[in-house]
Structure formats: C-alpha cells, structure tokens
Design an enzyme around this catalytic site. Structure first.
Site, PDB file in Angstrom:
ATOM      1  N   PRO A   8     -37.827 -11.227  34.880  1.00  0.00           N
ATOM      2  CA  PRO A   8     -39.184 -11.503  34.393  1.00  0.00           C
ATOM      3  C   PRO A   8     -39.837 -12.674  35.123  1.00  0.00           C
ATOM      4  O   PRO A   8     -39.362 -13.799  35.053  1.00  0.00           O
ATOM      5  CB  PRO A   8     -38.971 -11.838  32.916  1.00  0.00           C
ATOM      6  CG  PRO A   8     -37.597 -11.348  32.588  1.00  0.00           C
ATOM      7  CD  PRO A   8     -36.823 -11.434  33.855  1.00  0.00           C
ATOM      8  N   GLU A   9     -40.891 -12.394  35.843  1.00  0.00           N
ATOM      9  CA  GLU A   9     -41.729 -13.422  36.439  1.00  0.00           C
ATOM     10  C   GLU A   9     -43.091 -13.314  35.744  1.00  0.00           C
ATOM     11  O   GLU A   9     -43.208 -12.649  34.721  1.00  0.00           O
ATOM     12  CB  GLU A   9     -41.849 -13.202  37.958  1.00  0.00           C
ATOM     13  CG  GLU A   9     -40.483 -13.192  38.649  1.00  0.00           C
ATOM     14  CD  GLU A   9     -40.563 -12.996  40.160  1.00  0.00           C
ATOM     15  OE1 GLU A   9     -41.625 -13.278  40.741  1.00  0.00           O
ATOM     16  OE2 GLU A   9     -39.565 -12.569  40.750  1.00  0.00           O
ATOM     17  N   ARG A  27     -27.252 -11.606  30.290  1.00  0.00           N
ATOM     18  CA  ARG A  27     -26.596 -12.728  30.975  1.00  0.00           C
ATOM     19  C   ARG A  27     -26.613 -14.046  30.215  1.00  0.00           C
ATOM     20  O   ARG A  27     -26.168 -15.052  30.725  1.00  0.00           O
ATOM     21  CB  ARG A  27     -27.205 -12.882  32.372  1.00  0.00           C
ATOM     22  CG  ARG A  27     -26.792 -11.724  33.234  1.00  0.00           C
ATOM     23  CD  ARG A  27     -27.507 -11.708  34.543  1.00  0.00           C
ATOM     24  NE  ARG A  27     -27.149 -12.842  35.363  1.00  0.00           N
ATOM     25  CZ  ARG A  27     -27.611 -13.015  36.594  1.00  0.00           C
ATOM     26  NH1 ARG A  27     -28.429 -12.125  37.098  1.00  0.00           N
ATOM     27  NH2 ARG A  27     -27.274 -14.055  37.276  1.00  0.00           N
ATOM     28  N   ARG A  37     -46.224 -31.167  51.233  1.00  0.00           N
ATOM     29  CA  ARG A  37     -44.882 -30.579  51.168  1.00  0.00           C
ATOM     30  C   ARG A  37     -44.428 -30.098  52.535  1.00  0.00           C
ATOM     31  O   ARG A  37     -45.148 -29.367  53.203  1.00  0.00           O
ATOM     32  CB  ARG A  37     -44.885 -29.394  50.178  1.00  0.00           C
ATOM     33  CG  ARG A  37     -45.446 -29.735  48.811  1.00  0.00           C
ATOM     34  CD  ARG A  37     -44.523 -30.646  48.027  1.00  0.00           C
ATOM     35  NE  ARG A  37     -43.273 -30.016  47.711  1.00  0.00           N
ATOM     36  CZ  ARG A  37     -42.967 -29.506  46.504  1.00  0.00           C
ATOM     37  NH1 ARG A  37     -43.831 -29.597  45.521  1.00  0.00           N
ATOM     38  NH2 ARG A  37     -41.803 -28.955  46.293  1.00  0.00           N
ATOM     39  N   HIS A  58     -26.066  -6.549  23.778  1.00  0.00           N
ATOM     40  CA  HIS A  58     -26.567  -7.811  24.306  1.00  0.00           C
ATOM     41  C   HIS A  58     -27.619  -8.444  23.401  1.00  0.00           C
ATOM     42  O   HIS A  58     -28.337  -9.339  23.824  1.00  0.00           O
ATOM     43  CB  HIS A  58     -27.131  -7.594  25.712  1.00  0.00           C
ATOM     44  CG  HIS A  58     -26.133  -7.023  26.661  1.00  0.00           C
ATOM     45  ND1 HIS A  58     -26.255  -5.772  27.231  1.00  0.00           N
ATOM     46  CD2 HIS A  58     -24.956  -7.511  27.114  1.00  0.00           C
ATOM     47  CE1 HIS A  58     -25.205  -5.536  27.998  1.00  0.00           C
ATOM     48  NE2 HIS A  58     -24.406  -6.567  27.950  1.00  0.00           N
TER      49      HIS A  58
END
Length: 269
Positions: free
Chosen positions: A2-3, A110, A149, A91
């Site tokens: 999921p983004e 997970r 950056r 899960h």
DNA sequence: CTTGGGACCTGGCTGC
DNA sequence: TGCAGCCAGGTCCCAA
C-alpha cells in the site's frame, strides 16, 4: 504494497461504510499491533466512539473520532482493511465491530502494520513532507527542496519527510515517465527534468488511484477485490522484460536496499 | 542537518 | 522431499 494510491482507494471505499458509525467492540489478536496507548486502553477508549470522517496523509489512514481523538492505521507492507470478509483468514490481527453489524477486519500477513489512538495526530504524522497531489505542491517548491539534497533522486522520493506517500513502485514509474535515472543526484536535475518529474509523479499517482491501486502482492480493496493499476506498470517489478518505449531489457538495481527498476536506454545517468 | 545501513516481519521462491 | 538462505519494502533507529 500500500502506497498513496492504495491507501487513498481504501479511504474512498471505506468512507460510506464507516462514517457516522460507532465502534461497539474491538478485538486485538496481535500483541505488537497497537503502538499507542496500551492494547487494553486502546480497545476501552475506542468503544462507543463514532467515526466523524476519514483522511489520508501520506500512507497513513486516519479515522477522526467523536471524542476528537484519532485512530491512525499504517498498513506497511502487507496490511489490508477488509469490510465483512466472506472468508476467514489466518492473518487477522484485529476486528472492529460497528453498530450496524458490520465488521472491519485488519489483516496483515507480515505483522508490520501499526495502530495508534492519539489526541494529537501530529505526533505520528507531523514529520511527513507535502502531499504530492495537493494544490500547494508545485514544480517550483519541488525544485527548491531538491536543491538541498544530493542523495540519489530515487532515495529522496522514498523519503516520507521529503514528499509523502510515494513508495518503491510509484517512484520507479514516475522516474521512468520523466526519463530520469534513479541514481541521478537530486540536486543535479535540470529545471526541465524537475518539471517532468513533477508532472510524472502526479500523473502516475492519479492514474493509479483511478485504477483503484496496484495488487502486486497482498493489496486488496475493502470489498476483497483487487486493484488494476499494476497492469499499467512499465518498469516496476518488470526486471528483464522489454521497455515499452524502446524494447531494451528493464534492469534492476539495489538503491538503499530497495529494488529499483529502470530502462538503461531511456533513463541515462 | 543529510546520508546510508540494519532491524523488524513472514511467505514465496531458489538451489542444493 | 526438506530445508537453508535470500528477497520483497515502509519506517524506525542509529552512526557517521
């Protein structure tokens, strides 16, 4: 995984089913799931609270509650929020009962996902960078911040403090669309390249939202259906396959221990 | 401040 | 057939 587009889809599809509803019972099956407060307090405080609204910030999903507290959920790599799932799965980490008889199930293969119940949500989301799809986010502000950056542009795009919501898949897709090599130093990009990157990020994210997210691994929508955004992927998770523009074999490179997929011909160093 | 590396976590895959 | 070891990656933590 999921983004931003996946969390946005979950927010959109969950909203009509949870807004205005009250939590009647909470069950937590994973001791590590609740980060704040303790698991017991979390359940105790959440019961009887009504959901006023849902909001996404970066990859975080926030439930604004009647007590003015906020339930925050991060799905991390493999988390899913399922509404009244037909099949039980091994899960399941938490179950939220709603006052209309519905069940909201948090499933996470997970066990990396996390829940918080907080008064001040800034404690959790305060460090996030700007939303890439917000109107305040412009190519000019992106250019200004990139100047400071010198890490690889791919690493900077993954930095949630720099820009919120972009993960590995969409970073690769946006860099391919903008024809920028993932190892280019962020402050070496030309004004035109930054403009292209800005447009590419927004295009890639918007397209993925309209396709209800990408189901490359375990991602599911609340109704259990898959998203279709991954069918549009041109380089992400496509190592060894031909570039859709020039036919060159897509390469994989580890950047910050993350697999980066790119076309060595279209994206020159 | 930026940066980069390791840890967390589990299931699927590979190679012996 | 069994199993060790690697890989997937979002975020936190720590060291330089």
């Amino acid at each position: 995984m999921p983004e931003l587009p996946e969390v946005e889809t979950i927010k959109n599809e969950l909203s009509p089913h949870v807004i205005g509803r009250q939590f009647t019972q909470i069950a937590i099956y994973d001791i590590k799931l609740v980060r704040q407060p303790s698991s017991g307090k979390f359940c105790q405080k959440l019961v009887r609270q009504r959901v006023n609204s849902l909001e996404r910030r970066g990859k975080y999903l926030m439930f604004h509650l009647s007590s003015s507290e906020t339930l925050i959920i991060h799905l991390k790599m493999a988390g899913a929020l399922l509404l009244n799932p037909k099949q039980p799965d091994c899960h399941t980490r938490a179950i939220f009962q709603l006052d209309n008889g519905s069940q909201l199930v948090f499933s996470d293969r997970r066990r990396l996902g996390a829940l918080w119940l907080v008064k001040n949500e800034q404690v959790i989301i305060g460090k996030l960078g700007p939303e890439p799809l917000a109107t305040e986010s412009t190519a000019e502000t992106l250019a200004k911040r990139l100047q400071k950056r010198q890490a690889p542009i791919k690493a900077v795009l993954l930095d949630q403090g720099f820009i919120a919501g972009i993960g590995n898949m969409y970073a690769d897709e946006a860099l391919f669309t903008a024809k920028i090599h993932p190892l280019r130093k962020a402050n070496s990009l030309s004004a035109q390249e930054i403009k292209n990157l800005y447009k590419s990020i927004r295009h890639v994210l918007r397209t993925a939202i309209s396709n209800k997210g990408a189901s490359v691994d375990t991602y599911k929508r609340p109704n259990g259906q898959l998203g279709t955004a991954h069918f549009n992927f041109r380089v992400a998770h496509r190592g060894g396959r031909p570039c859709p523009i020039c036919g060159t074999s897509i390469q994989r490179l580890a950047i910050r221990n993350r697999g980066s997929y790119f076309c060595p011909n279209c994206q020159r160093v």
